[in-house]
Design an enzyme around this catalytic site. Sequence first.
Site, mmCIF file in Angstrom:
data_model
loop_
_atom_site.group_PDB
_atom_site.id
_atom_site.type_symbol
_atom_site.label_atom_id
_atom_site.label_comp_id
_atom_site.label_asym_id
_atom_site.label_seq_id
_atom_site.Cartn_x
_atom_site.Cartn_y
_atom_site.Cartn_z
ATOM 1 N N LYS A 13 0.817 -1.214 0.000
ATOM 2 C CA LYS A 13 0.000 0.000 0.000
ATOM 3 C C LYS A 13 0.855 1.271 0.000
ATOM 4 C CE LYS A 13 -4.328 -1.834 1.530
ATOM 5 N NZ LYS A 13 -4.003 -3.270 1.472
HETATM 6 C C1 LIG Z 1 -4.522 -4.262 0.708
HETATM 7 C C2 LIG Z 1 -3.781 -5.529 0.584
HETATM 8 C C3 LIG Z 1 -4.141 -6.521 -0.367
HETATM 9 C C4 LIG Z 1 -5.345 -6.390 -1.268
HETATM 10 O O1 LIG Z 1 -5.215 -5.411 -2.250
HETATM 11 P P1 LIG Z 1 -6.500 -4.826 -3.001
HETATM 12 O O2 LIG Z 1 -6.002 -3.696 -3.793
HETATM 13 O O3 LIG Z 1 -7.458 -4.413 -1.916
HETATM 14 O O4 LIG Z 1 -7.071 -5.931 -3.833
HETATM 15 C C5 LIG Z 1 -3.371 -7.655 -0.436
HETATM 16 N N1 LIG Z 1 -2.314 -7.854 0.397
HETATM 17 C C6 LIG Z 1 -1.955 -6.936 1.308
HETATM 18 C C7 LIG Z 1 -0.805 -7.232 2.204
HETATM 19 C C8 LIG Z 1 -2.663 -5.745 1.435
HETATM 20 O O5 LIG Z 1 -2.298 -4.847 2.362
#
Ligand SMILES: *Cc1c(COP(=O)(O)O)cnc(C)c1O
Length: 526
Positions: free
Chosen positions: A125
């Site tokens: 993120k």
């Molecule tokens: C947010 C997140 C996801 C999922 O990503 P999306 O964009 O919501 O599909 C997967 N793995 C981790 C570690 C995340 O923080």
Amino acid sequence: MTTASASATPTESQKYLSTRGGDYGLSFEEVVLKGLAADGGLFLPHEVPVAEDWQSWKDLSYPELALKIFSLYISTSEIPTEELKGIIDRSYSTFRAEDVVPLVHLKDDNLYLLELFHGPSYSFKDCALQFLGNLFEFLLVRKNQGKEAKDKHHLTVVGATSGDTGSAAIYGLRGKKDVTVTILHPEGRISPIQEVQMTTCTEANVHNLAVKGTFDDCQDIVKALFGDADTNAHVKLGAVNSINFSRILAQIVFYFYAYFSLARKSSTFKVGDKVRFVTPTGNFGNILAGYFAHKMGLPVDKLVVATNENDILHRFWTTGRYEKNPEPTAGSKPDACKETFSPAMDILVSSNFERLLWFLSKEHAIANGKDSLASKKQASEDIVSWYQSLKSKGGFGPIHEDMLTNGRLIFESDRVSNAETSATIKSCYEETKYVLDPHSAVGITVAQRSLARVSAPTHHISLSTAHPAKFSDVVTAALKDEPGFDFEAQVLPDELKALLKKETRVTKVENSWEAVREILKAQDRS
Ligand SMILES: *Cc1c(COP(=O)(O)O)cnc(C)c1O
């Protein structure tokens, strides 16, 4: 510094609409600061830009590539190139890896892992939220130029977290001007590392609230605040959740970068060949960025959606129906998702999926002879009716067979259980000594099945979305019988160990949205 050239007219990919038809012709700035459209829809550019010259980007650094891609979506009349470059450089200089998102050859000839966790909070993120933080600051400071303190726009970002989003949001916004960030987490229910990642951020504009309740309670409080007239009269609330279009935009970059890295690393892959991406998916933000990359011209064989046991998306690609809870289990709350080993993917519905459905409906209308404008109108009508049905009946579909067939040209999906997640962490370690976090293990499980399924050898890039240190419980349980395995020595980075000794700041609060409102109002006065 270049000045904004008022003469640069925004292109169709630099103007934005709402998937539900209520907005058209918005600027990038409006879209970033609003987040969600007033009609409840999500923002999309009028058109996805086709990058005719994408092959010429193959040797660019990550920030240079980001500048190329972002420039197609943001008019220089809004953010001059030099300013945009500054925002990008500030955002990606905080990453620990020189190439920001290193590509690792995991095993066999064709299985690669894209490490997206080298940002400040050790989660993928960061790739989006580091950019969003600098973008917010740039836009707000510009709006506030020459204004008295009392007239300044001040954004109060509020969010609930089960761990990953909160720390990435705080690392994106800490110390930024004209914005504060308040993150609610369920007291005692997030991992110790995730807790100290957030609570050791003691900047004046960061507020951590530990709520006596569950993650669902935290989400309910945030929802209540956004819907409350009194709160909105006192503070200008902002959200940084995954529906903000700038987050999708930032994520497009790593699909291109991974592709070019593969061409540099593999002697059997060259620019122009097709690659298969596997993305551990929750809210469909990450993989949607892959879909944008594909539409821009990147040669993608398939985008494979990898879900955990919260599998609404896998069920959709199997049946064409989008349904919250097909069979509520005994004792489960009707509107609750399962708690799995990969909590950042624990969702009931995927908020960004609305954007893909909009494209599928629009392309169906075009195939049936509608022009560009009429097809967009049709798409927003379909979205409105589908989402009414999702709200009132908990689901919709099956969607038109042709729409599904068209979607399946580029998407596949698969679902991974908790037991399979642990088994993959273990088998991957035994074969390669690489330690996967549970989210990345969901991806690798799916990638291995896909590799076994494809008829011709195909390069696979599986996205690694978090560092294993953030999910110590699942990782240590999976590897407990491995001779000599030592989590602290092999997995836990020194930087995270050091956090456990640092000063923390956190406010405990009852499970009451009115209590949180009073805290926000008090912050605003301080
Ligand atoms: C947010 C997140 C996801 C999922 O990503 P999306 O964009 O919501 O599909 C997967 N793995 C981790 C570690 C995340 O923080």
